[in-house]
Design an enzyme around this catalytic site. Structure first.
Site, PDB file in Angstrom:
ATOM      1  N   LYS A  83      51.695 -13.072 -12.216  1.00 54.22           N
ATOM      2  CA  LYS A  83      50.562 -13.554 -11.406  1.00 54.22           C
ATOM      3  C   LYS A  83      49.613 -14.317 -12.324  1.00 54.22           C
ATOM      4  O   LYS A  83      49.159 -13.779 -13.350  1.00 54.22           O
ATOM      5  CB  LYS A  83      49.864 -12.352 -10.788  1.00 54.22           C
ATOM      6  CG  LYS A  83      49.071 -12.631  -9.543  1.00 54.22           C
ATOM      7  CD  LYS A  83      48.608 -11.282  -8.978  1.00 54.22           C
ATOM      8  CE  LYS A  83      47.820 -11.430  -7.721  1.00 54.22           C
ATOM      9  NZ  LYS A  83      47.236 -10.133  -7.331  1.00 54.22           N
TER      10      LYS A  83
HETATM   11  O1  G3P Z   1      45.090  -9.186  -3.494  1.00 56.79           O
HETATM   12  C1  G3P Z   1      43.817  -9.566  -3.838  1.00 56.79           C
HETATM   13  C2  G3P Z   1      42.858  -8.509  -3.474  1.00 56.79           C
HETATM   14  O2  G3P Z   1      43.062  -7.381  -4.270  1.00 56.79           O
HETATM   15  C3  G3P Z   1      41.442  -8.899  -3.481  1.00 56.79           C
HETATM   16  O3  G3P Z   1      40.905  -8.146  -2.476  1.00 56.79           O
HETATM   17  O4  G3P Z   1      39.177  -6.935  -1.292  1.00 56.79           O
HETATM   18  O5  G3P Z   1      38.856  -7.527  -3.718  1.00 56.79           O
HETATM   19  O6  G3P Z   1      38.766  -9.279  -1.962  1.00 56.79           O
HETATM   20  P1  G3P Z   1      39.331  -7.973  -2.361  1.00 56.79           P
END
Ligand code: G3P
Length: 223
Positions: A83
Site C-alpha cells: 500500500k
Molecule cells: O481504509 C482507510 C481507513 O482506515 C480510513 O478510515 O475512518 O480513518 O477515515 P477513517
C-alpha cells in the site's frame, strides 16, 4: 462485491474469517498504532490467517524507501499487497512494483483524477476514502460513482479495482454495492451492524418462547 476488514485486530479478523465473510484485509499505520505492540507480529499473523489479499502500508515518503519497505513487506506472504500513498513517489513506486508483478494498493485517494493516475501507474486497487470526504461536506459516494464510470468506459481497458475505504456505516456498503464497487473495506463495527436487524431478534425471541411453551407440556421433546 468483495469484503475486506479494515483492521489489524487479530480477534476481529479471526471472528469474521471463521464466518467466511472475509476476502482480504487492509491495514494502515494508524490501525497498527491502535492495536499497540510490534506491528511485525500482527503482520505475520494476519498473513497467516487470511488467504486473500492483505494490504500492508509503507511509511517512507520517497521512492527508494518505499521500494525497500515494500519488498520487506512482501516477505510476510505472497498475498501481501503493497500500500503506497497517492503521491508522485507513490505513483513511481506503484509503477515499479506492478512492473515486477507485485500488487499495489494506492491509498488516500480523494478525487477521480487521482484514481485515474493510480490506475495508469498499474495499481491493482485504488482506495478512495469516502467517510473523510463526507466529513468535509463532499459526497464520498459520488466519487465512487465517478471512478466506476471512468474505469468502465468502453474506450479504456482499466483493470484496477475500486476499493471503497473510510466506510462509516452500513448504508455506505449498500450504496457502494449498488454502484458496483469491487471491494469495500470495513471497520469491524460496521460489519457487526450489517448482521443485525431488530425483526430478526424479535422473530427469534418469539420462536424460542413458543418452543419453551411447547416443551413445558412435553418435557421429553427435542430437536
Ligand atoms: O481504509 C482507510 C481507513 O482506515 C480510513 O478510515 O475512518 O480513518 O477515515 P477513517
Amino acid at each position: 462485491m468483495k469484503i475486506f476488514l479494515d483492521t489489524a485486530n487479530l480477534e476481529s479478523i479471526r471472528k469474521f474469517n471463521d464466518m467466511g465473510l472475509l476476502d482480504g484485509i487492509t491495514t494502515n499505520p494508524s490501525l497498527m498504532f491502535k492495536e499497540g505492540g510490534n506491528p511485525k507480529d500482527a503482520m505475520e499473523e494476519i498473513t497467516k490467517i487470511i488467504k486473500g489479499d492483505v494490504s500492508l502500508e509503507v511509511v517512507s515518503t520517497e521512492y527508494s524507501g518505499m521500494m525497500e519497505e515494500g519488498k520487506r513487506l512482501r516477505q510476510y506472504g505472497e498475498n501481501v499487497v503493497v500500500k503506497v500513498p497517492m503521491t508522485p513517489d507513490g505513483l513511481k513506486a506503484c509503477k515499479s512494483f506492478s512492473s515486477e508483478g507485485i500488487p499495489v494498493n494506492v491509498t488516500l485517494i480523494f478525487s477521480a483524477n487521482q484514481a485515474l493516475l493510480a490506475a495508469k501507474a498499474g495499481a491493482k486497487y485504488v482506495s478512495p476514502f469516502i467517510g473523510r470526504l463526507d466529513d468535509i461536506g463532499q459526497d464520498g459516494m459520488k466519487l465512487i460513482e465517478d471512478i466506476r464510470k471512468i474505469f468502465d468506459h468502453k474506450h479504456y481497458e482499466i483493470k484496477t479495482q475500486i476499493l471503497v475505504a473510510s466506510v462509516r456505516h452500513p448504508v455506505h456498503v449498500v450504496d457502494a454495492a449498488k454502484i458496483g464497487a469491487d471491494v469495500v473495506t470495513l471497520p469491524p463495527a460496521v460489519l457487526d451492524k450489517m448482521m443485525l436487524h431488530p425483526l430478526t431478534k424479535i422473530g427469534l425471541d418469539n420462536f424460542l418462547a413458543d418452543w419453551d411453551k411447547l416443551k413445558s407440556g412435553n418435557p421429553d421433546i427435542q430437536i
